[in-house]
Design an enzyme around this catalytic site. Structure first.
Site, PDB file in Angstrom:
ATOM      1  N   ASP A 149      -7.439  -9.451  -2.165  1.00  0.00           N
ATOM      2  CA  ASP A 149      -7.193  -7.989  -1.946  1.00  0.00           C
ATOM      3  C   ASP A 149      -8.518  -7.721  -1.928  1.00  0.00           C
ATOM      4  O   ASP A 149      -9.382  -8.538  -1.605  1.00  0.00           O
ATOM      5  CB  ASP A 149      -6.449  -7.393  -3.108  1.00  0.00           C
ATOM      6  CG  ASP A 149      -5.768  -6.227  -2.575  1.00  0.00           C
ATOM      7  OD1 ASP A 149      -6.454  -5.376  -2.428  1.00  0.00           O
ATOM      8  OD2 ASP A 149      -4.518  -5.852  -2.868  1.00  0.00           O
ATOM      9  N   HIS A 214      -8.416  -0.450  -3.878  1.00  0.00           N
ATOM     10  CA  HIS A 214      -6.933  -0.874  -3.589  1.00  0.00           C
ATOM     11  C   HIS A 214      -6.741  -2.062  -4.544  1.00  0.00           C
ATOM     12  O   HIS A 214      -5.304  -2.397  -4.976  1.00  0.00           O
ATOM     13  CB  HIS A 214      -6.874  -1.224  -2.135  1.00  0.00           C
ATOM     14  CG  HIS A 214      -5.856  -1.785  -1.370  1.00  0.00           C
ATOM     15  ND1 HIS A 214      -5.230  -3.103  -1.563  1.00  0.00           N
ATOM     16  CD2 HIS A 214      -4.975  -1.140  -0.714  1.00  0.00           C
ATOM     17  CE1 HIS A 214      -4.063  -3.223  -0.980  1.00  0.00           C
ATOM     18  NE2 HIS A 214      -3.822  -1.849  -0.463  1.00  0.00           N
ATOM     19  N   SER A 539       1.535  -1.682   0.598  1.00  0.00           N
ATOM     20  CA  SER A 539       0.615  -2.318  -0.183  1.00  0.00           C
ATOM     21  C   SER A 539       0.972  -2.263  -1.934  1.00  0.00           C
ATOM     22  O   SER A 539       0.786  -3.080  -2.630  1.00  0.00           O
ATOM     23  CB  SER A 539      -0.715  -1.923  -0.149  1.00  0.00           C
ATOM     24  OG  SER A 539      -1.140  -2.350   0.866  1.00  0.00           O
TER      25      SER A 539
END
Length: 747
Positions: A149, A214, A539
């Site tokens: 990620d 994220h 996600s």
């Protein structure tokens, strides 16, 4: 005694006292865990007054001393004294002691109370995975989850290593010291970054630190610690937690601000994760090459599968277009995004008294009752009327916008930023898209649908002095589950024989940890920072299922990746086609069901040669498969024994149909992972115009891990192009339900 067994009661003294319920905080619960025959009780003595506050604490001791017989025991029993708003105390008592108190003359009654947890982003509780779910903590503590990620935020409470021992002995990874990275601990046991060119990263930092947010969000969703009182502006308030809070985290930063995620970085990270000893890999990165042999996520995850590592991937955010699903290799678990039963709405009150509803996260209380309202199309600079309609940057006259709300048509995100930047109050934004996710705004703003937008536009142009006010966002209940509009759909562009996505999990407005290195919107002029934020996407759905895979593995360490995937798929909760017209192409087998996945009864198991056989059947040449299996030559002709339409022992079944119809033969083998002796009978649910036959209709098992095979023959009439119908085959025993969707669609 576990905390979930802890009880509360309220004892009120005096004949005319009204009882009410309070909740002891979690740290007080922990204080008595393991103490035999003890419970928490709250003893209510009346309303607190100025006269009683000074004497209340002693009065609490007096009541307890009467019960215990000694003041020192009373002091030891006392947990809290409440003396400000009401007169009560909390104490550790046995059931008998509570009963004795309730029989005292001054006590009116005793009310037992269960311990109530505040809900998380709500996703875990919504899918039936409460905080007190059964766990094998010693094994879970040895589980290592790897995330590819944008990095991680090590100082987040979600990754504190308080209470964690050293990393598992199997761990072979590293955690070097980097710029702006505080380092690993016994929770984050590995952190590395991979950057193809090795050069500078404008807007990013050459370290595993997460400047995007994220990676922090996905990591905490998967394995974050239990963090009480998490929220964003008071919304989604609850206890933030991952699926496996006791597991360890290894982070592989492969995505960079303004650059993206390079294939070679992804492949290098897969290699590192496999070497390091992770048990589950979560990759919320989209995109897939036309060939599995040129898809780094497919290649990396195949090698992970060979080492017994489950890889879970996001389905992509290109929905609702059909055929848009990504990460569709058969050895991956591919996850679609579903919504949970809440929405974030902002009310807009117009000057004519009419109220309309918009969506989004708007944390601003209005500073006055109403503001003048203009349309962006009417306040453009010179010839920029078209751009002004969308409130684009440099398109509007600041003098005409200052102090006003602006109605904008949505072109790109950030209209609120543009309006605020030239002195406006905020924006009402009309979107032609689906309104199933909440955008975070940096000024008073909300998004409305086209019909509401048209009514606002009409109001503006038919009123002498149009005005409006946008109220602060509220959290409301919504029908759920549903598949998010953005979630990519099937049919699988890589194979007509393989249903993808596999499963659906919450991915809409999920609250999880965030980075302090980026504002909530990332837009120019934003000053909003938070430890937790709301994000939407496949996600966010991916780490939910990766966490469940880790959870299942903690109970079944010897299960193969295929067995774990099968357990997740066959125990899924079916979803309604009324809310999701694309059916299984949207949600796969359905909504993930974590606790049922622990005990699936039967699993469809596979090894690497099953996948190689599948690829041969798909037309891949044996000589090309070395990227997956190494230099050993593969003779595809020897691996195609004519087993029928489908050669993969997959938990779901899919076939395409021409205008002439089609007959498909599916051969499957199931392994008994339930009771040693069991009989499963088949229930067939077929759509109109399709015949589904199963032979045999009953499977009998006499021992654990025994295998049984069956054949499914599907006869379907012609379907128009892109038409999809579905049914299912369900194997039922007295204790288990094993469900496999059967999907038929027109080419």
């Amino acid at each position: 005694m576990s905390s979930k067994e802890t009880k509360f009661a309220f004892l009120s003294c005096g004949r005319h006292i009204t009882l009410f319920i309070l909740m002891i905080s979690s740290f007080a619960i922990a204080a008595v865990t393991g103490e035999e025959d003890k419970r928490f009780f709250i003893v209510y003595l009346g309303e607190a007054t100025r006269e009683t506050r000074e004497l209340a604490a002693q009065a609490h001791l007096d009541v307890l001393s009467t019960l215990k017989g000694r003041e020192d025991e009373a002091r030891e029993s006392l947990v809290y004294s409440y003396t400000k708003s009401f007169n009560a105390f909390a104490a550790k008592l046995s059931e008998d002691e509570a009963e004795e108190l309730s029989n005292m003359d001054e006590v009116v009654s005793v009310f037992p109370n269960q311990y109530h947890q505040l809900h998380t982003t709500k996703s875990w509780d919504f899918i039936g995975f409460p905080q007190n779910a059964r766990r094998k903590l010693e094994v879970e503590n040895e589980i290592i989850v790897g995330l590819l990620d944008t990095g991680i935020t090590p100082q987040s409470e979600s990754f504190s290593d308080k209470g964690f021992g050293p990393p598992p002995s199997k761990w072979k990874g590293t955690c070097d010291h980097y710029a702006n990275f505080s380092g690993c601990n016994n929770k984050i046991i590995g952190a590395r970054y991979f950057k193809l060119d090795g050069g500078p990263a404008p807007g990013d930092i050459l370290s595993p630190v997460d400047v995007n947010g994220h990676g922090t969000h996905t990591s905490s969703t998967l394995a974050g610690n239990v963090v009480p009182d998490a929220d964003l502006f008071g919304l989604a308030k609850g206890t933030a937690r991952g699926a496996v809070p006791s597991a360890r985290v290894a982070v592989y930063k492969v995505c960079w601000a303004g650059v993206g995620c390079a294939d070679m970085d992804i492949l290098a990270a897969f290699e590192a994760a496999i070497h390091d000893g992770v048990d589950v890999i979560s990759i919320s990165i989209g995109g897939a090459a036309p060939s599995y042999l040129k898809d780094t996520i497919a290649i990396g995850s195949f090698h992970a599968m060979r080492k017994g590592i489950v890889t879970v991937a996001s389905a992509g955010n290109k929905g609702p277009d059909l055929g848009s699903v990504a990460n569709h290799a058969p050895w991956l678990v591919t996850v679609a995004a579903s919504g949970i039963d809440r929405q974030f709405q902002s009310k807009v009150e117009l000057g004519n008294g009419k109220t309309v509803i918009g969506v989004g996260i708007n944390a601003f209380e209005p500073k006055q009752k109403l503001f003048l309202l203009v349309s962006g199309a009417d306040v453009g600079r010179n010839s920029s009327v078209i751009d002004a309609r969308y409130c684009s940057e440099n398109s509007m006259d600041s003098a005409k916008v200052k102090g006003k709300l602006v109605y904008c048509r949505l072109s790109t995100w950030g209209a609120d930023s543009v309006v605020k930047g030239i002195g406006g109050v905020g924006a009402i934004i009309e979107s032609p898209e689906y309104l199933d996710t909440a955008e975070i705004f940096m000024a008073p703003a909300t998004i409305v649908n086209a019909s509401v937008g048209d009514s606002i536009d009409e109001y503006i142009h038919t009123t002498r002095s149009p005005s409006a006010v946008i109220y602060r966002t509220e959290e409301v209940q919504a029908p759920a589950p549903f598949i998010a509009s953005f979630s990519s759909r099937g049919p699988n562009p890589g194979s007509q024989r393989l249903l993808k996505p596999d499963i659906a999990a919450p991915g809409v407005d999920i609250l999880a940890s965030y980075t302090p290195m980026k504002t909530l919107t990332g837009l120019k002029g934003d000053t909003q920072y938070a430890k937790f934020t709301l994000m939407s996407g496949t996600s966010m759905a991916c780490p939910h299922v990766a966490g469940i895979a880790a959870y299942v593995k903690s109970f079944h360490p010897s299960w193969s990746p295929a067995a774990i995937k099968s357990a997740i798929i066959t125990t899924a909760k079916p979803m309604s086609r009324r809310m999701n017209s694309e059916g299984e192409f949207a949600f796969g087998a359905g909504q993930v069901n974590p606790t049922r996945a622990l005990s699936p009864g039967l699993v469809y198991d596979m090894d690497e040669m099953n996948y190689i056989q599948f690829l041969c059947h798909e037309g891949y040449r044996g000589s090309s498969l070395s990227v997956l299996v190494g230099p050993t030559p593969i003779n595809c002709s020897s691996l195609l024994p004519g087993l029928g339409y489908d050669t993969l022992n997959y938990p779901t079944m899919q076939m395409s149909v021409t205008t002439d119809g089609q007959v498909g033969v599916f051969r499957r083998t199931v392994t008994n992972v339930g009771p040693a002796q069991a009989v499963y009978n088949a229930t067939i649910r077929g759509p109109k115009g399709v015949s589904i036959n199963v032979k045999p209709m009953s499977l009998s098992f006499s021992r654990a891990h025994q295998k049984r095979s069956f054949k499914v023959v599907v006869r379907a009439g012609p379907l128009r192009s892109s038409q999809m119908v579905s049914g299912s085959i369900i194997w039922k025993s007295p204790r288990h339900v094993v469900r496999s969707p059967v999907v038929i669609y027109g080419e």
